[in-house]
Design a protein around this motif. Structure first.
Motif, PDB file in Angstrom:
ATOM      1  N   PRO A 188       7.284   5.712   6.608  1.00  0.00           N
ATOM      2  CA  PRO A 188       8.398   5.022   5.958  1.00  0.00           C
ATOM      3  C   PRO A 188       7.877   3.879   5.080  1.00  0.00           C
ATOM      4  CG  PRO A 188       8.815   5.284   8.314  1.00  0.00           C
ATOM      5  CD  PRO A 188       7.385   5.692   8.063  1.00  0.00           C
ATOM      6  N   LEU A 189       8.608   3.588   4.017  1.00  0.00           N
ATOM      7  CA  LEU A 189       8.215   2.510   3.098  1.00  0.00           C
ATOM      8  C   LEU A 189       7.924   1.198   3.826  1.00  0.00           C
ATOM      9  CD1 LEU A 189      10.800   2.908   0.199  1.00  0.00           C
ATOM     10  CD2 LEU A 189       8.374   3.464   0.140  1.00  0.00           C
ATOM     11  N   SER A 190       8.727   0.882   4.809  1.00  0.00           N
ATOM     12  CA  SER A 190       8.589  -0.395   5.512  1.00  0.00           C
ATOM     13  C   SER A 190       7.289  -0.478   6.315  1.00  0.00           C
ATOM     14  CB  SER A 190       9.777  -0.630   6.435  1.00  0.00           C
ATOM     15  OG  SER A 190       9.842   0.412   7.411  1.00  0.00           O
ATOM     16  N   GLN A 191       6.637   0.660   6.547  1.00  0.00           N
ATOM     17  CA  GLN A 191       5.396   0.679   7.322  1.00  0.00           C
ATOM     18  C   GLN A 191       4.141   0.765   6.447  1.00  0.00           C
ATOM     19  OE1 GLN A 191       5.535   3.657  10.386  1.00  0.00           O
ATOM     20  NE2 GLN A 191       7.528   2.972  11.095  1.00  0.00           N
ATOM     21  N   ILE A 192       4.333   0.699   5.130  1.00  0.00           N
ATOM     22  CA  ILE A 192       3.191   0.728   4.217  1.00  0.00           C
ATOM     23  C   ILE A 192       3.068  -0.648   3.572  1.00  0.00           C
ATOM     24  CG2 ILE A 192       2.183   1.769   2.156  1.00  0.00           C
ATOM     25  CD1 ILE A 192       3.816   4.317   2.780  1.00  0.00           C
ATOM     26  N   SER A 193       2.071  -1.402   4.007  1.00  0.00           N
ATOM     27  CA  SER A 193       1.861  -2.734   3.427  1.00  0.00           C
ATOM     28  C   SER A 193       1.038  -2.613   2.154  1.00  0.00           C
ATOM     29  CB  SER A 193       1.133  -3.651   4.418  1.00  0.00           C
ATOM     30  OG  SER A 193      -0.233  -3.278   4.523  1.00  0.00           O
ATOM     31  N   LEU A 194       1.203  -3.589   1.287  1.00  0.00           N
ATOM     32  CA  LEU A 194       0.378  -3.599   0.078  1.00  0.00           C
ATOM     33  C   LEU A 194      -1.096  -3.759   0.430  1.00  0.00           C
ATOM     34  CD1 LEU A 194       2.480  -5.572  -2.546  1.00  0.00           C
ATOM     35  CD2 LEU A 194       2.475  -3.137  -2.001  1.00  0.00           C
ATOM     36  N   LEU A 195      -1.381  -4.429   1.537  1.00  0.00           N
ATOM     37  CA  LEU A 195      -2.782  -4.570   1.959  1.00  0.00           C
ATOM     38  C   LEU A 195      -3.369  -3.206   2.324  1.00  0.00           C
ATOM     39  CD1 LEU A 195      -5.125  -6.502   2.418  1.00  0.00           C
ATOM     40  CD2 LEU A 195      -4.335  -6.778   4.782  1.00  0.00           C
ATOM     41  N   SER A 196      -2.579  -2.348   2.982  1.00  0.00           N
ATOM     42  CA  SER A 196      -3.091  -1.018   3.322  1.00  0.00           C
ATOM     43  C   SER A 196      -3.342  -0.193   2.061  1.00  0.00           C
ATOM     44  CB  SER A 196      -2.147  -0.282   4.281  1.00  0.00           C
ATOM     45  OG  SER A 196      -0.909   0.007   3.677  1.00  0.00           O
ATOM     46  N   VAL A 197      -2.521  -0.381   1.037  1.00  0.00           N
ATOM     47  CA  VAL A 197      -2.745   0.302  -0.241  1.00  0.00           C
ATOM     48  C   VAL A 197      -4.029  -0.231  -0.882  1.00  0.00           C
ATOM     49  CG1 VAL A 197      -1.812   0.789  -2.543  1.00  0.00           C
ATOM     50  CG2 VAL A 197      -0.266   0.696  -0.563  1.00  0.00           C
ATOM     51  N   PHE A 198      -4.199  -1.546  -0.878  1.00  0.00           N
ATOM     52  CA  PHE A 198      -5.411  -2.145  -1.448  1.00  0.00           C
ATOM     53  C   PHE A 198      -6.660  -1.582  -0.774  1.00  0.00           C
ATOM     54  CE2 PHE A 198      -8.809  -5.290  -1.633  1.00  0.00           C
ATOM     55  CZ  PHE A 198      -8.890  -5.510  -2.990  1.00  0.00           C
ATOM     56  N   TYR A 199      -6.675  -1.575   0.559  1.00  0.00           N
ATOM     57  CA  TYR A 199      -7.837  -1.063   1.281  1.00  0.00           C
ATOM     58  C   TYR A 199      -8.063   0.420   0.998  1.00  0.00           C
ATOM     59  CZ  TYR A 199      -8.325  -5.357   4.042  1.00  0.00           C
ATOM     60  OH  TYR A 199      -8.528  -6.647   4.448  1.00  0.00           O
ATOM     61  N   ALA A 200      -6.981   1.188   0.866  1.00  0.00           N
ATOM     62  CA  ALA A 200      -7.112   2.616   0.567  1.00  0.00           C
ATOM     63  C   ALA A 200      -7.808   2.835  -0.773  1.00  0.00           C
ATOM     64  CB  ALA A 200      -5.733   3.285   0.562  1.00  0.00           C
ATOM     65  N   ILE A 201      -7.499   2.002  -1.741  1.00  0.00           N
ATOM     66  CA  ILE A 201      -8.014   2.185  -3.092  1.00  0.00           C
ATOM     67  C   ILE A 201      -9.324   1.443  -3.322  1.00  0.00           C
ATOM     68  CG2 ILE A 201      -7.491   1.785  -5.550  1.00  0.00           C
ATOM     69  CD1 ILE A 201      -5.889   4.081  -4.092  1.00  0.00           C
ATOM     70  N   GLU A 202      -9.422   0.232  -2.855  1.00  0.00           N
ATOM     71  CA  GLU A 202     -10.586  -0.609  -3.154  1.00  0.00           C
ATOM     72  C   GLU A 202     -11.556  -0.765  -1.990  1.00  0.00           C
ATOM     73  OE1 GLU A 202     -11.245  -1.451  -6.107  1.00  0.00           O
ATOM     74  OE2 GLU A 202      -9.331  -1.337  -7.146  1.00  0.00           O
ATOM     75  N   GLY A 203     -11.212  -0.252  -0.816  1.00  0.00           N
ATOM     76  CA  GLY A 203     -12.072  -0.443   0.343  1.00  0.00           C
ATOM     77  C   GLY A 203     -12.086  -1.912   0.737  1.00  0.00           C
ATOM     78  N   ASP A 204     -13.219  -2.397   1.169  1.00  0.00           N
ATOM     79  CA  ASP A 204     -13.301  -3.804   1.578  1.00  0.00           C
ATOM     80  C   ASP A 204     -13.844  -4.690   0.464  1.00  0.00           C
ATOM     81  OD1 ASP A 204     -15.923  -3.002   1.598  1.00  0.00           O
ATOM     82  OD2 ASP A 204     -16.330  -3.600   3.659  1.00  0.00           O
ATOM     83  N   LYS A 205     -13.674  -4.222  -0.764  1.00  0.00           N
ATOM     84  CA  LYS A 205     -14.128  -4.983  -1.938  1.00  0.00           C
ATOM     85  C   LYS A 205     -13.387  -6.322  -2.011  1.00  0.00           C
ATOM     86  CE  LYS A 205     -13.620  -4.359  -6.852  1.00  0.00           C
ATOM     87  NZ  LYS A 205     -13.251  -3.391  -7.873  1.00  0.00           N
ATOM     88  N   PRO A 206     -14.099  -7.411  -2.242  1.00  0.00           N
ATOM     89  CA  PRO A 206     -13.414  -8.702  -2.356  1.00  0.00           C
ATOM     90  C   PRO A 206     -12.592  -8.788  -3.642  1.00  0.00           C
ATOM     91  CG  PRO A 206     -15.751  -8.964  -2.808  1.00  0.00           C
ATOM     92  CD  PRO A 206     -15.547  -7.538  -2.387  1.00  0.00           C
ATOM     93  N   LEU A 207     -11.566  -9.606  -3.597  1.00  0.00           N
ATOM     94  CA  LEU A 207     -10.733  -9.816  -4.778  1.00  0.00           C
ATOM     95  C   LEU A 207     -11.477 -10.591  -5.854  1.00  0.00           C
ATOM     96  CD1 LEU A 207      -7.399 -10.853  -3.026  1.00  0.00           C
ATOM     97  CD2 LEU A 207      -7.904  -8.653  -4.099  1.00  0.00           C
ATOM     98  N   LEU A 208     -12.311 -11.520  -5.437  1.00  0.00           N
ATOM     99  CA  LEU A 208     -13.055 -12.381  -6.356  1.00  0.00           C
ATOM    100  C   LEU A 208     -14.540 -12.281  -6.027  1.00  0.00           C
ATOM    101  CD1 LEU A 208     -10.753 -15.495  -5.863  1.00  0.00           C
ATOM    102  CD2 LEU A 208     -10.695 -13.922  -7.796  1.00  0.00           C
ATOM    103  N   ALA A 209     -15.358 -12.391  -7.044  1.00  0.00           N
ATOM    104  CA  ALA A 209     -16.805 -12.332  -6.817  1.00  0.00           C
ATOM    105  C   ALA A 209     -17.498 -13.444  -7.600  1.00  0.00           C
ATOM    106  CB  ALA A 209     -17.343 -10.974  -7.250  1.00  0.00           C
ATOM    107  N   VAL A 210     -18.443 -14.072  -6.940  1.00  0.00           N
ATOM    108  CA  VAL A 210     -19.252 -15.113  -7.563  1.00  0.00           C
ATOM    109  C   VAL A 210     -20.438 -14.435  -8.234  1.00  0.00           C
ATOM    110  CG1 VAL A 210     -20.643 -17.174  -7.142  1.00  0.00           C
ATOM    111  CG2 VAL A 210     -18.589 -16.780  -5.789  1.00  0.00           C
TER     112      VAL A 210
END
Length: 146
Positions: free
Chosen positions: A68-90
């Motif tokens: 269900p939509l309510s059980q899909i967080s945007l964080l789970s989508v981020f991890y699905a697509i980007e893995g554990d890649k950081p949002l920002l990099a130095v």
């Protein structure tokens, strides 16, 4: 450096699957909405399927949400697509003999980690249901002004 849009395109794709569930959901149709290529859509769908967020049947154009939509967080989508890649990099390549270059990574590391933690918390609290609800509200506003 170009910023990746895979995350927002994946949210778009998932919302499209929900909103247009009663239509033929080809990668071509989804790609037209995202304004990308069907190949990109299929790659994103593959990652979303591997993460258990959608289901697909080979040879058919009917992907479906696996939860269900309510059980899909945007964080789970981020991890699905980007893995554990950081949002920002130095930038790791700075001059260690310079006061700024020799210290910038250490200084920025904590600021970036704080931002990462805050962003992850916010994305975890936001569901795909929130996104779809807001899409429909925005469309209703547009329809009211016609």
């Amino acid at each position: 450096m170009r910023v990746s849009t895979r995350f927002s395109d994946s949210i778009h794709l998932l919302a499209y699957i929900k909103i247009y569930a009663d239509t033929k959901l080809t990668s071509d149709a989804i790609a037209r909405s995202i304004e990308t290529s069907p190949v990109v859509v299929r790659r994103l769908m593959s990652k979303l399927r591997q993460a258990g967020l959608i289901t697909t049947t080979p040879g058919t154009a009917q992907p479906a949400l696996a939860k269900p939509l309510s059980q899909i967080s945007l964080l789970s989508v981020f991890y699905a697509i980007e893995g554990d890649k950081p949002l920002l990099a130095v930038d790791p390549k700075t001059n260690p003999d310079c006061i700024v270059g020799g210290n910038i990574q250490t200084v920025l590391k904590q600021y970036y980690q704080d931002a990462q933690t805050a962003a992850e918390a916010r994305l975890a609290k936001t569901s795909l249901q929130d996104v779809v609800d807001n899409i429909l509200v925005e469309q209703a506003k547009k329809d009211a002004h016609k």
